[in-house]
Design a protein around this motif. Structure first.
Motif, PDB file in Angstrom:
ATOM      1  N   ALA A  39       0.833  -1.202   0.000  1.00  0.00           N
ATOM      2  CA  ALA A  39       0.000   0.000   0.000  1.00  0.00           C
ATOM      3  C   ALA A  39       0.873   1.260   0.000  1.00  0.00           C
ATOM      4  O   ALA A  39       0.549   2.246  -0.664  1.00  0.00           O
ATOM      5  N   PHE A  40       1.999   1.211   0.696  1.00  0.00           N
ATOM      6  CA  PHE A  40       2.896   2.370   0.738  1.00  0.00           C
ATOM      7  C   PHE A  40       3.614   2.552  -0.596  1.00  0.00           C
ATOM      8  O   PHE A  40       3.861   3.670  -1.017  1.00  0.00           O
ATOM      9  N   GLU A  62       8.847   4.164   3.635  1.00  0.00           N
ATOM     10  CA  GLU A  62       8.089   3.263   4.506  1.00  0.00           C
ATOM     11  C   GLU A  62       7.935   1.899   3.836  1.00  0.00           C
ATOM     12  O   GLU A  62       8.094   0.862   4.480  1.00  0.00           O
ATOM     13  N   ALA A  63       7.654   1.890   2.542  1.00  0.00           N
ATOM     14  CA  ALA A  63       7.505   0.635   1.799  1.00  0.00           C
ATOM     15  C   ALA A  63       8.792  -0.182   1.857  1.00  0.00           C
ATOM     16  O   ALA A  63       8.750  -1.395   2.101  1.00  0.00           O
ATOM     17  N   THR A  65      11.201   0.064   4.062  1.00  0.00           N
ATOM     18  CA  THR A  65      11.435  -0.353   5.450  1.00  0.00           C
ATOM     19  C   THR A  65      10.639  -1.617   5.769  1.00  0.00           C
ATOM     20  O   THR A  65      11.158  -2.553   6.387  1.00  0.00           O
ATOM     21  N   LEU A  66       9.380  -1.641   5.331  1.00  0.00           N
ATOM     22  CA  LEU A  66       8.520  -2.798   5.597  1.00  0.00           C
ATOM     23  C   LEU A  66       8.889  -4.005   4.742  1.00  0.00           C
ATOM     24  O   LEU A  66       8.740  -5.142   5.177  1.00  0.00           O
ATOM     25  N   ASN A  67       9.337  -3.756   3.511  1.00  0.00           N
ATOM     26  CA  ASN A  67       9.667  -4.848   2.597  1.00  0.00           C
ATOM     27  C   ASN A  67      10.906  -4.468   1.791  1.00  0.00           C
ATOM     28  O   ASN A  67      10.791  -3.948   0.677  1.00  0.00           O
ATOM     29  N   PRO A  68      12.094  -4.734   2.343  1.00  0.00           N
ATOM     30  CA  PRO A  68      13.335  -4.336   1.666  1.00  0.00           C
ATOM     31  C   PRO A  68      13.500  -4.944   0.270  1.00  0.00           C
ATOM     32  O   PRO A  68      14.250  -4.416  -0.538  1.00  0.00           O
ATOM     33  N   ALA A  69      12.805  -6.027  -0.028  1.00  0.00           N
ATOM     34  CA  ALA A  69      12.933  -6.677  -1.336  1.00  0.00           C
ATOM     35  C   ALA A  69      12.001  -6.083  -2.392  1.00  0.00           C
ATOM     36  O   ALA A  69      11.993  -6.550  -3.530  1.00  0.00           O
ATOM     37  N   ASP A  70      11.229  -5.061  -2.047  1.00  0.00           N
ATOM     38  CA  ASP A  70      10.270  -4.466  -2.986  1.00  0.00           C
ATOM     39  C   ASP A  70      11.017  -3.670  -4.058  1.00  0.00           C
ATOM     40  O   ASP A  70      11.401  -2.528  -3.848  1.00  0.00           O
ATOM     41  N   ALA A  71      11.209  -4.305  -5.219  1.00  0.00           N
ATOM     42  CA  ALA A  71      11.983  -3.690  -6.301  1.00  0.00           C
ATOM     43  C   ALA A  71      11.304  -2.433  -6.836  1.00  0.00           C
ATOM     44  O   ALA A  71      11.984  -1.458  -7.177  1.00  0.00           O
TER      45      ALA A  71
END
Length: 81
Positions: A39-40, A62-63, A65-71
């Motif tokens: 969502a972030f 924030e995105a 931080t929550l999911n470091p693998a989010d390319a």
């Protein structure tokens, strides 16, 4: 999940160029599932397209931080740095 539904609708609105609606849907998804980075990411992308760069950076950080693998979040954030 309810958050996932709002998140999905947000990405549909983002794809259609309905940026304010997309941002609102992503904010709702983020409130329902505050530990879900998707969502972030979506909010960051919507804010970026709106030209709200500071807000975009905040959401994308924030995105990541929550999911470091989010390319997607990492790539968008790198564009803003």
């Amino acid at each position: 999940s309810q958050a996932g539904a709002f998140d999905g609708l947000g990405y549909c609105a983002l794809r259609d160029g309905d940026l304010e609606n997309a941002a609102s849907l992503f904010m709702t998804a983020g409130k329902l599932a505050p530990k879900d980075g998707s969502a972030f990411t979506g909010l960051g992308l919507a804010r970026y397209r709106q030209g709200r760069i500071a807000d975009a950076k905040q959401a994308l950080m924030e995105a990541v931080t929550l999911n470091p693998a989010d390319a997607d979040a990492r790539t968008a954030l790198a564009r803003l740095q």
